[in-house]
Design an enzyme around this catalytic site. Structure first.
Site, PDB file in Angstrom:
ATOM      1  CB  THR A  42      -0.931  -0.019   1.233  1.00  0.00           C
ATOM      2  OG1 THR A  42      -1.790  -1.145   1.101  1.00  0.00           O
ATOM      3  CG2 THR A  42      -1.784   1.218   1.331  1.00  0.00           C
ATOM      4  CE1 TYR A  55      -5.977   0.165  -0.405  1.00  0.00           C
ATOM      5  CE2 TYR A  55      -3.860  -0.252  -1.451  1.00  0.00           C
ATOM      6  CZ  TYR A  55      -4.744  -0.462  -0.407  1.00  0.00           C
ATOM      7  OH  TYR A  55      -4.393  -1.297   0.607  1.00  0.00           O
ATOM      8  CB  THR A 121       0.781  -3.798   6.454  1.00  0.00           C
ATOM      9  OG1 THR A 121      -0.503  -3.620   5.855  1.00  0.00           O
ATOM     10  CG2 THR A 121       1.521  -2.481   6.499  1.00  0.00           C
ATOM     11  CG  ASP A 122      -2.510  -7.544   3.329  1.00  0.00           C
ATOM     12  OD1 ASP A 122      -2.890  -6.711   4.168  1.00  0.00           O
ATOM     13  OD2 ASP A 122      -3.102  -7.753   2.257  1.00  0.00           O
ATOM     14  CE  LYS A 194      -2.934  -5.133   7.832  1.00  0.00           C
ATOM     15  NZ  LYS A 194      -2.920  -4.986   6.364  1.00  0.00           N
ATOM     16  CD  GLU A 315      -7.682 -28.101  26.629  1.00  0.00           C
ATOM     17  OE1 GLU A 315      -8.800 -28.637  26.556  1.00  0.00           O
ATOM     18  OE2 GLU A 315      -7.486 -26.897  26.362  1.00  0.00           O
TER      19      GLU A 315
HETATM   20  N1  GLU Z   1      -2.848  -5.764   0.557  1.00  0.00           N
HETATM   21  C1  GLU Z   1      -1.914  -4.703   0.735  1.00  0.00           C
HETATM   22  C2  GLU Z   1      -0.503  -5.262   0.925  1.00  0.00           C
HETATM   23  O1  GLU Z   1      -0.233  -5.996   1.837  1.00  0.00           O
HETATM   24  C3  GLU Z   1      -2.439  -3.863   1.779  1.00  0.00           C
HETATM   25  C4  GLU Z   1      -1.767  -3.767   3.028  1.00  0.00           C
HETATM   26  C5  GLU Z   1      -0.729  -2.691   3.111  1.00  0.00           C
HETATM   27  O2  GLU Z   1       0.230  -2.637   2.375  1.00  0.00           O
HETATM   28  O3  GLU Z   1      -0.905  -1.916   4.024  1.00  0.00           O
HETATM   29  O4  GLU Z   1       0.333  -5.000   0.111  1.00  0.00           O
END
Ligand code: GLU
Length: 358
Positions: A42, A55, A121-122, A194, A315
């Protein structure tokens, strides 16, 4: 007009010129050198139009990202390389291997003081953990992304990138393994995950806490990283052309064994259970996993909960069923460690030790 100069004057002019050139050179080389390896996300995302929240991640180039933070040029001489340009949900083992090998080459370069990796971030927590286990240097490696695309109102990418470059030249960031920075926070690769689909404060380190804070490039560290990584890690990508196939199976009420049996028949080398609670599942699913373990598939029990520890023999009788407990690692990180572990051994006891050590 002809200018006649004595030999002495000419020598003086030459010496003066030499000083100017040397002064410029030493000025340029006195700034630390940072290499930015860009993979998309992103932070490199561009909105489809001004109003729409939609986007496309991984659109802007590495050069575009740096152009958005002209202030960073005062911190370091920055060079860029585009490794790929994808939304990180599309990250693949093959790109990890390319990235890790290139990272190690760049880290060996005496002209590089630190590395910044821009990334979505994914799956950043997975890439960060993978790189922390296979990168062989004490130089700072900082991963950074953003939650808002580069064209958004109040895009967070430029400030995050400025902080990442500041961290990459910070002496105190050396030897801490791969760091992740976002939203003025610093996290260790092993700890970060995340936690929110869109919030700027998405990254958390639920078990051991965040590494520190960073405001406008000024970093404070709260703790030392734990366990083995980097130069102390025994894993290496040098001779690897691919990683062993390890898949994740999610537990929920009424989950059966069909998916597990399918994966075993497909020939996977390992399965991570994203278990309920402390790595639990129905009797049917556990029986499927036990049969898989008997056929030589490495079975790691982790948890879908998002924090806490999965211990052995609570468990589920791991000793009897031949399972491995993931400790603090969430399923996606447990998968990373299992893939690397399986490049060294298939012995469940030795694999279990990796989960204590890394
Ligand atoms: N799907 C995107 C990615 O991981 C969105 C998450 C981001 O970059 O914040 O590239």
């Amino acid at each position: 007009m002809k200018v006649i100069r004595s030999r002495r004057q000419r020598v003086c002019i030459l010496i003066a010129l030499l000083f100017v050139v040397l002064a410029r050179e030493s000025n340029a080389s006195s700034r630390p050198k940072v290499r930015v390896l860009s993979t998309g996300g992103t932070i490199a995302g561009v909105q489809l139009n001004d109003e729409a929240p939609a986007y496309r991640a991984g659109t802007a180039s590495a050069e575009d990202l740096i152009r958005a933070v002209p202030q960073a040029k005062k911190l370091a001489d920055i060079s860029v390389e585009q490794i790929c340009n994808i939304g990180s949900q599309k990250m693949k083992n093959s790109i990890w291997l390319t990235l890790a090998k290139r990272l190690n080459e760049v880290l060996k370069d005496p002209d590089v003081d630190g590395v910044v990796i821009t990334h979505g971030t994914d799956t950043m927590e997975e890439t960060a953990y993978f790189l922390s286990l296979v990168s062989k240097s004490d130089k700072p490696v900082v991963m950074v992304g953003s939650m808002r695309p580069s064209t958004a109102i109040s895009a967070d990418g430029p400030m995050n990138l400025y902080n990442a470059i500041a961290l990459a030249v910070n002496r105190n960031a050396k030897g801490r393994g791969v760091l992740v920075t976002l939203n003025d926070e610093i996290h260790y690769a092993r700890e970060v995950e995340k936690s929110n689909t869109t919030g700027l404060n998405t990254f958390v380190s639920p078990n051991r806490g965040r590494a520190g804070l960073i405001q406008a490039g000024d970093a404070v560290f709260f703790s030392e990283p734990s366990l083995k990584y980097g130069l102390r890690s025994e894993f290496s990508v040098d001779l690897l052309a691919e990683l062993p196939q390890v898949e994740i199976v999610y537990a929920y009420s009424n989950v059966g064994r069909d998916t597990i049996d399918y994966l075993v028949n497909k020939g996977v080398r390992g399965i991570v259970l994203a278990g309920a609670g402390e790595g639990n599942a129905t009797d049917e699913a556990l029986a499927g996993l036990q049969d898989a373990a008997k056929r030589g598939v490495a079975i790691v029990r982790s948890s879908r909960v998002g924090s806490g520890i999965v211990r052995r023999n609570i468990e589920v009788n791991d000793d009897r069923m031949g399972f491995i407990a993931s400790g603090e690692l969430n399923p996606q990180k447990a998968r990373v460690l299992l893939m690397l572990g399986l490049t060294m051994t298939t012995d469940p006891n030795k694999l279990q030790n990796y989960y204590y050590e890394y």
